[in-house]
Design a protein around this motif. Sequence first.
Motif, PDB file in Angstrom:
ATOM      1  N   ARG A 151       0.841  -1.201   0.000  1.00  0.00           N
ATOM      2  CA  ARG A 151       0.000   0.000   0.000  1.00  0.00           C
ATOM      3  C   ARG A 151       0.874   1.248   0.000  1.00  0.00           C
ATOM      4  O   ARG A 151       0.569   2.241  -0.659  1.00  0.00           O
ATOM      5  N   GLY A 152       1.963   1.204   0.757  1.00  0.00           N
ATOM      6  CA  GLY A 152       2.885   2.332   0.793  1.00  0.00           C
ATOM      7  C   GLY A 152       3.538   2.582  -0.557  1.00  0.00           C
ATOM      8  O   GLY A 152       3.724   3.730  -0.968  1.00  0.00           O
ATOM      9  N   VAL A 153       3.876   1.509  -1.262  1.00  0.00           N
ATOM     10  CA  VAL A 153       4.451   1.620  -2.601  1.00  0.00           C
ATOM     11  C   VAL A 153       3.475   2.325  -3.535  1.00  0.00           C
ATOM     12  O   VAL A 153       3.847   3.235  -4.288  1.00  0.00           O
ATOM     13  N   LEU A 154       2.217   1.918  -3.478  1.00  0.00           N
ATOM     14  CA  LEU A 154       1.203   2.513  -4.351  1.00  0.00           C
ATOM     15  C   LEU A 154       0.990   3.985  -4.020  1.00  0.00           C
ATOM     16  O   LEU A 154       0.871   4.832  -4.919  1.00  0.00           O
ATOM     17  N   GLU A 155       0.933   4.301  -2.748  1.00  0.00           N
ATOM     18  CA  GLU A 155       0.712   5.680  -2.346  1.00  0.00           C
ATOM     19  C   GLU A 155       1.879   6.562  -2.777  1.00  0.00           C
ATOM     20  O   GLU A 155       1.698   7.685  -3.258  1.00  0.00           O
ATOM     21  N   GLN A 156       3.093   6.045  -2.616  1.00  0.00           N
ATOM     22  CA  GLN A 156       4.275   6.824  -2.994  1.00  0.00           C
ATOM     23  C   GLN A 156       4.354   7.023  -4.509  1.00  0.00           C
ATOM     24  O   GLN A 156       4.883   8.033  -4.987  1.00  0.00           O
ATOM     25  N   ALA A 157       3.801   6.081  -5.267  1.00  0.00           N
ATOM     26  CA  ALA A 157       3.824   6.197  -6.728  1.00  0.00           C
ATOM     27  C   ALA A 157       2.882   7.277  -7.229  1.00  0.00           C
ATOM     28  O   ALA A 157       2.981   7.709  -8.376  1.00  0.00           O
ATOM     29  N   GLY A 158       1.951   7.722  -6.406  1.00  0.00           N
ATOM     30  CA  GLY A 158       1.069   8.824  -6.760  1.00  0.00           C
ATOM     31  C   GLY A 158       0.182   8.508  -7.954  1.00  0.00           C
ATOM     32  O   GLY A 158      -0.438   7.453  -8.028  1.00  0.00           O
ATOM     33  N   ARG A 159       0.155   9.419  -8.921  1.00  0.00           N
ATOM     34  CA  ARG A 159      -0.717   9.286 -10.084  1.00  0.00           C
ATOM     35  C   ARG A 159      -0.130   8.393 -11.174  1.00  0.00           C
ATOM     36  O   ARG A 159      -0.737   8.239 -12.237  1.00  0.00           O
ATOM     37  N   ALA A 160       1.009   7.827 -10.941  1.00  0.00           N
ATOM     38  CA  ALA A 160       1.622   6.942 -11.940  1.00  0.00           C
ATOM     39  C   ALA A 160       0.697   5.770 -12.245  1.00  0.00           C
ATOM     40  O   ALA A 160       0.002   5.255 -11.364  1.00  0.00           O
ATOM     41  N   GLN A 161       0.652   5.354 -13.505  1.00  0.00           N
ATOM     42  CA  GLN A 161      -0.237   4.286 -13.926  1.00  0.00           C
ATOM     43  C   GLN A 161       0.270   2.928 -13.441  1.00  0.00           C
ATOM     44  O   GLN A 161       1.475   2.681 -13.376  1.00  0.00           O
ATOM     45  N   LEU A 162      -0.669   2.045 -13.114  1.00  0.00           N
ATOM     46  CA  LEU A 162      -0.322   0.765 -12.510  1.00  0.00           C
ATOM     47  C   LEU A 162       0.645  -0.051 -13.358  1.00  0.00           C
ATOM     48  O   LEU A 162       1.554  -0.692 -12.824  1.00  0.00           O
ATOM     49  N   LYS A 163       0.434  -0.046 -14.665  1.00  0.00           N
ATOM     50  CA  LYS A 163       1.318  -0.798 -15.546  1.00  0.00           C
ATOM     51  C   LYS A 163       2.770  -0.372 -15.358  1.00  0.00           C
ATOM     52  O   LYS A 163       3.675  -1.207 -15.214  1.00  0.00           O
ATOM     53  N   GLY A 164       2.999   0.929 -15.356  1.00  0.00           N
ATOM     54  CA  GLY A 164       4.348   1.438 -15.183  1.00  0.00           C
ATOM     55  C   GLY A 164       4.903   1.184 -13.799  1.00  0.00           C
ATOM     56  O   GLY A 164       6.095   0.900 -13.638  1.00  0.00           O
ATOM     57  N   VAL A 165       4.056   1.264 -12.785  1.00  0.00           N
ATOM     58  CA  VAL A 165       4.501   1.023 -11.405  1.00  0.00           C
ATOM     59  C   VAL A 165       4.982  -0.416 -11.245  1.00  0.00           C
ATOM     60  O   VAL A 165       6.046  -0.677 -10.670  1.00  0.00           O
ATOM     61  N   LEU A 166       4.207  -1.357 -11.760  1.00  0.00           N
ATOM     62  CA  LEU A 166       4.586  -2.761 -11.620  1.00  0.00           C
ATOM     63  C   LEU A 166       5.881  -3.084 -12.357  1.00  0.00           C
ATOM     64  O   LEU A 166       6.648  -3.953 -11.931  1.00  0.00           O
ATOM     65  N   ARG A 167       6.130  -2.390 -13.469  1.00  0.00           N
ATOM     66  CA  ARG A 167       7.310  -2.678 -14.293  1.00  0.00           C
ATOM     67  C   ARG A 167       8.564  -1.961 -13.815  1.00  0.00           C
ATOM     68  O   ARG A 167       9.673  -2.329 -14.228  1.00  0.00           O
ATOM     69  N   ASP A 168       8.425  -0.948 -13.001  1.00  0.00           N
ATOM     70  CA  ASP A 168       9.578  -0.137 -12.593  1.00  0.00           C
ATOM     71  C   ASP A 168      10.408  -0.904 -11.569  1.00  0.00           C
ATOM     72  O   ASP A 168       9.967  -1.134 -10.440  1.00  0.00           O
ATOM     73  N   GLN A 169      11.630  -1.275 -11.940  1.00  0.00           N
ATOM     74  CA  GLN A 169      12.479  -2.078 -11.063  1.00  0.00           C
ATOM     75  C   GLN A 169      12.899  -1.329  -9.799  1.00  0.00           C
ATOM     76  O   GLN A 169      13.254  -1.957  -8.799  1.00  0.00           O
TER      77      GLN A 169
END
Length: 287
Positions: A151-169
């Motif tokens: 949840r913290g990862v998602l919150e820190q990613a902000g408005r970034a799209q889920l596809k890009g968040v999951l792929r970002d190493q």
Amino acid sequence: MPELPEVAAVAAALDAKLSGRIIAEGHLVSFAALKTFKVPLDALAGLEVSSVSRHGKFVDIDAQGVHLIFHLARAGWVTWHDEAPPVPARRGRSGLALRVVLDDGSGFSLTEAGTQKGLAIYVVEDPREVPGIQALGPDPLAEGFTVADFRGVLEQAGRAQLKGVLRDQKILAGIGNAYSDEILHAAKLSPFKAANSLTPEEADALFEQVRAVLQGAVDAAVGTPIGELKDAKRAGMRVHGRTGEACEVCGATIAEVSFADSSLQYCPGCQTGGKPLADRRLSKLLK
């Protein structure tokens, strides 16, 4: 591109074959692939392999504290030889980059297909000397990685799209284009949904699918011969690489969004309420 499950399987296969063996010699064919120079490749000769492990998409061969680490990038692969071919090794059409020979005459080769070269090889005393490893985000399959962490990862990613968040190493280690498609399909979420817009229930469901999809793929891959891993990966995909086919969950036609150098696949019925996503060839999502 090999992702976490395939890299885990390669590491497990090499661990079974290499641990306890002595590295006799290494033959570097693609000098551009070697990214470090402080510790020479020759330093591995005569050392016993202690273990083979994984850091994200990196394979780490530990030989008494000297680490041979490689990243297969988009088109790299490992070939095992019960009897290593004669040396000196040559690149030729095989795309050979490195061949390692063991004390019993067996060994493995690292090859890379195509003209775009991304295969990277490192010889270091500490894996953290590899910039890509140093920058890795948490491993989504690590025992200590919790739903609260996610949840913290998602919150820190902000408005970034889920596809890009999951792929970002740098955000999460090991997930690439294929498994991010599979995870989002299993979680019934649009790849373009903003990370911080998920409800608590959606975030928890996505966390569960990240773990379930990756662990299921690891379980299926580990034990599969290295030469069969690519085909096994493709066969296990439910949406990735299946544009135009019927979704086995809802029957809708699997759709695709193309980018400058890649594409994603999704099911409109399962993920976007039946609405097609706009083609975003100029998007920076996958960069």
